[in-house]
Design an enzyme around this catalytic site. Structure first.
Site, short mmCIF file in Angstrom:
data_model
loop_
_atom_site.label_atom_id
_atom_site.label_comp_id
_atom_site.label_asym_id
_atom_site.label_seq_id
_atom_site.Cartn_x
_atom_site.Cartn_y
_atom_site.Cartn_z
N GLY A 277 -31.88 23.59 34.54
CA GLY A 277 -31.20 24.61 35.31
C GLY A 277 -31.99 25.88 35.51
CD GLU A 319 -31.60 16.84 30.57
OE1 GLU A 319 -30.80 17.34 31.38
OE2 GLU A 319 -31.27 15.99 29.74
N PRO A 320 -36.16 20.10 33.32
CG PRO A 320 -38.47 20.46 33.42
CD PRO A 320 -37.39 19.93 32.52
NE ARG A 322 -32.54 25.41 41.05
CZ ARG A 322 -31.50 25.26 41.85
NH1 ARG A 322 -31.63 25.50 43.13
NH2 ARG A 322 -30.33 24.88 41.37
CE1 TYR A 363 -26.46 25.43 46.07
CE2 TYR A 363 -24.87 23.70 45.59
CZ TYR A 363 -26.18 24.13 45.71
OH TYR A 363 -27.20 23.25 45.47
CB CYS A 390 -20.30 19.85 66.22
SG CYS A 390 -18.96 20.42 67.28
CD GLU A 391 -18.42 21.39 60.81
OE1 GLU A 391 -17.82 22.45 60.52
OE2 GLU A 391 -17.86 20.28 60.90
CE1 TYR A 420 -30.19 19.16 42.39
CE2 TYR A 420 -31.55 21.13 42.27
CZ TYR A 420 -30.87 20.11 41.64
OH TYR A 420 -30.87 20.02 40.28
#
Length: 461
Positions: A277, A319-320, A322, A363, A390-391, A420
């Site tokens: 994280g 646990e890297p 990113r 997010y 279309c958003e 990601y």
């Protein structure tokens, strides 16, 4: 209430301070080394190069949108972790981005791998990655996934529920295996991050609560099954975290459970996994942890809390994800339309969108974008980089400054998209997912093929 006046018009919008768009950069052409990959630079003629390859050549040969991965950057970050955590275990979090070539790089650099599904496990096994260096995660592992993991001989399985303990015990006995097991503990640590990526508070789907006693009960159930070998505890407090304070709280709370296990069962667990994280820089001013300082800090935390509790220091695992693959990725787009909404901002529409990067819509992620096919001396204009879906929420960069002379056909590069973006990509509005190319020392090769319309139609009856 403060006011922000858009430079392109005489009208203004009133905004709260936290909603105020960023100030225009002093140099709109700058490639900030804290954000971009380690080989990203401007060529003498002004175009962006990555790994010694001109992005204009990449767009010409492979089309856009295009995911570009700086191999030297990613490999160097793998080596940084291996060096900093030389006396610990480093397992890359495959959910950040996984493909066969990434697995080969992990093998070359001596790292382990975390997988969270049978599909991720299949990718690793397909290229002969050592199963003993794989940890299997997941809050709802199916019988087929557990069977595959057991048959392959994965190094660790992190259990997430009482049902899974029983399920795993059954299949381990059936197959004559005795897997190493860790309990995922929800420590109650409130990581300062978006609620969708905070994972250690009690009211969420992952893990077994320390506060309620569920984690301690899970330990009892595992120890009661001779076909399972309990070796440690696991914790993951969230994502995009830039300091060690939360990890210290989590380590202290996990240590209370280690002491309880020793007192109740006479068992000293030899391993402790504090998850990952760790954050990266996405925009100017973002902080990112120094890997060596992070390693030293985590070791100091674990050593101190265990010594204070009278426990031997367990072997640490991190646990890297990113921080290994994120900074090495950029996404390349072509500008399609430039629409000035007077008094507000300029909307720059590109040929991709939320199907290749949903993080902004999901997010509120922030990114840095630059004109990549050339330099510009034009005035910076407050812009919003949007996709073609279309958003109205199809936004890649909510607020950025791009040159006033931006035009259709220009190339835009968005930094730090290695993590990601491809993993969360979709076919919304039937857009094919882009290719992934790796660049290194002036060479480029495709490591994940882009989809075609035939791929989108395949399987339909």
């Amino acid at each position: 209430m403060s006011r922000y006046v858009h430079p392109a018009g005489d009208r203004h919008a009133e905004m709260m301070p936290h909603e105020r768009p960023p100030l225009a950069p002093a140099d709109i052409n700058r490639i900030n080394p804290a954000i971009w990959s380690r080989t990203s630079a401007r060529a003498p003629q002004g175009a962006l190069t990555v790994g010694g390859v001109d992005v204009r050549d990449l767009a010409r040969d492979h089309g856009t949108p295009l995911y570009v991965l700086d191999e030297d950057d990613v490999r160097s970050r793998m080596r940084d972790y291996a060096t900093a955590f030389a006396d610990s275990d480093v397992h890359y979090a495959g959910k950040a981005f996984l493909c066969k070539e990434i697995v080969r790089w992990l093998h070359d650099e001596g790292l382990g791998l975390d997988v969270a599904s049978g599909g991720e496990l299949a990718v690793a096994l397909s290229v002969g990655f050592p199963p003993g260096r794989i940890t299997m995660h997941g809050n709802n592992k199916s019988a087929a996934e557990l069977t595959r993991a057991l048959e392959a001989g994965v190094g660790h399985i992190v259990v997430d529920s009482f049902e899974e303990i029983a399920r795993l015990g059954y299949h381990a006995e059936r197959l004559g295996r005795r897997p190493k097991v860790m309990v995922r503990v929800t420590t109650g640590v409130e990581a300062h991050t978006h609620e969708f990526i905070a994972t250690a508070h009690d009211d969420q789907k992952f893990g077994l609560s320390l506060n309620s006693g569920a984690a301690a009960e899970a330990v009892r159930r595992i120890l009661a099954l001779p076909q399972l070998q309990l070796v440690g505890l696991h914790s993951h407090i969230g994502s995009q975290i830039v300091d060690t304070a939360g990890f210290e709280v989590a380590a202290r709370r996990l240590t209370t459970l280690l002491v309880q296990i020793k007192d109740e069962h006479g068992v000293v667990l030899p391993e402790l996994d504090l998850g990952g994280g760790y954050g990266i820089a996405y925009i100017d001013g973002d902080e990112a942890p120094d890997i060596k300082e992070l390693a030293d800090g985590l070791r100091e935390i674990v050593t101190k809390v265990c010594v204070d509790a009278g426990l031997p220091v367990p072997r640490l695992t991190v646990e890297p994800g990113r921080t290994i693959v994120g900074p090495g990725g950029i996404t390349l787009y072509e500008v399609g339309t430039v629409k000035d909404v007077e008094g507000l901002r300029t909307y720059v529409s590109i040929d991709g969108g939320m199907s290749d990067n949903v993080r902004t819509a999901l997010y509120g992620a922030e990114y840095t974008a630059v004109l990549a096919s050339r330099e510009s001396q034009a005035q910076p204009v407050l812009s919003r980089l949007v996709g073609k879906h279309c958003e109205s929420g199809d936004i890649i960069v909510r607020d950025c400054h791009l040159p006033a002379d931006l035009a259709p056909g220009d190339l835009i590069a968005v930094a730090a998209t290695g993590a990601y973006c491809r993993s969360l990509a979709s076919n919304y509005n039937y857009l094919p997912r882009p290719a992934v190319v790796a660049v290194s020392r002036g060479e480029c090769r495709v490591i994940v093929q882009g989809e075609t319309e035939d791929d989108l139609l395949r399987g339909q009856l």
